[in-house]
Design a protein around this motif. Structure first.
Motif, PDB file in Angstrom:
ATOM      1  N   TYR A  76       0.823  -1.213   0.000  1.00  0.00           N
ATOM      2  CA  TYR A  76       0.000   0.000   0.000  1.00  0.00           C
ATOM      3  C   TYR A  76       0.856   1.261   0.000  1.00  0.00           C
ATOM      4  O   TYR A  76       0.478   2.272  -0.584  1.00  0.00           O
ATOM      5  N   SER A  83      -5.193   1.830  -5.840  1.00  0.00           N
ATOM      6  CA  SER A  83      -6.056   1.893  -4.656  1.00  0.00           C
ATOM      7  C   SER A  83      -5.920   0.587  -3.876  1.00  0.00           C
ATOM      8  O   SER A  83      -5.402  -0.413  -4.386  1.00  0.00           O
ATOM      9  N   ARG A  84      -6.411   0.589  -2.649  1.00  0.00           N
ATOM     10  CA  ARG A  84      -6.352  -0.626  -1.833  1.00  0.00           C
ATOM     11  C   ARG A  84      -7.143  -1.756  -2.482  1.00  0.00           C
ATOM     12  O   ARG A  84      -6.737  -2.909  -2.444  1.00  0.00           O
ATOM     13  N   LYS A  85      -8.267  -1.419  -3.088  1.00  0.00           N
ATOM     14  CA  LYS A  85      -9.091  -2.435  -3.744  1.00  0.00           C
ATOM     15  C   LYS A  85      -8.341  -3.055  -4.925  1.00  0.00           C
ATOM     16  O   LYS A  85      -8.359  -4.271  -5.112  1.00  0.00           O
ATOM     17  N   GLN A  86      -7.653  -2.222  -5.712  1.00  0.00           N
ATOM     18  CA  GLN A  86      -6.892  -2.746  -6.844  1.00  0.00           C
ATOM     19  C   GLN A  86      -5.774  -3.675  -6.369  1.00  0.00           C
ATOM     20  O   GLN A  86      -5.543  -4.733  -6.960  1.00  0.00           O
ATOM     21  N   LYS A  88      -5.688  -5.388  -3.551  1.00  0.00           N
ATOM     22  CA  LYS A  88      -6.312  -6.621  -3.055  1.00  0.00           C
ATOM     23  C   LYS A  88      -6.704  -7.534  -4.217  1.00  0.00           C
ATOM     24  O   LYS A  88      -6.517  -8.752  -4.149  1.00  0.00           O
ATOM     25  N   ASP A  89      -7.244  -6.950  -5.294  1.00  0.00           N
ATOM     26  CA  ASP A  89      -7.615  -7.747  -6.468  1.00  0.00           C
ATOM     27  C   ASP A  89      -6.387  -8.393  -7.103  1.00  0.00           C
ATOM     28  O   ASP A  89      -6.422  -9.559  -7.512  1.00  0.00           O
TER      29      ASP A  89
END
Length: 125
Positions: A76, A83-86, A88-89
């Motif tokens: 991060y 982004s954090r979501k990207q 994580k994906d």
């Protein structure tokens, strides 16, 4: 192409180290202003030489293996453009294709992942 060049350099270096071949100095042309510039591969050659020497020492039982770095990697803070979501994906996708569950993707796993994700469509026919 690069693999052939690397393998020829490695085999030549091993022959030099074993004494089967004498090292040959490479002439570096001087620039017009009189300053000399190192070849672009000089740093890579010295780094590769140091790694080969270290590997040889380890294989002969002379050197002691060094412990891997215990530095903590935080994706991060390292990749602020995602982004954090990207992230994580991407981690989820990585774990899906890491068949050995060793936190590394080898060449065949990478090839499979790229084929599944559609990279084969990017190469010319």
């Amino acid at each position: 192409m690069a693999t052939d060049e690397l393998s020829s350099k490695l085999s030549r270096r091993l022959q030099i180290e074993e004494g089967a071949e004498d090292p040959v100095a490479v002439d570096v042309p001087e620039h017009q202003n009189g300053s000399e510039e190192k070849p672009s591969t000089a740093n890579a050659d010295s780094e590769l030489g140091a790694k080969l020497l270290r590997r040889g020492e380890l294989n002969e039982g002379q050197g002691e293996p060094s412990q891997p770095s215990m530095k903590v990697f935080n994706p991060y803070t390292e990749f602020k453009e995602f982004s954090r979501k990207q992230i994580k994906d991407m981690e989820k996708m990585f774990k899906m294709y890491d068949a050995g569950k060793d936190n590394y993707i080898d060449l065949m796993q990478l090839k499979l992942m790229m084929e599944k994700l559609g990279a084969h469509r990017l190469t010319p026919a």
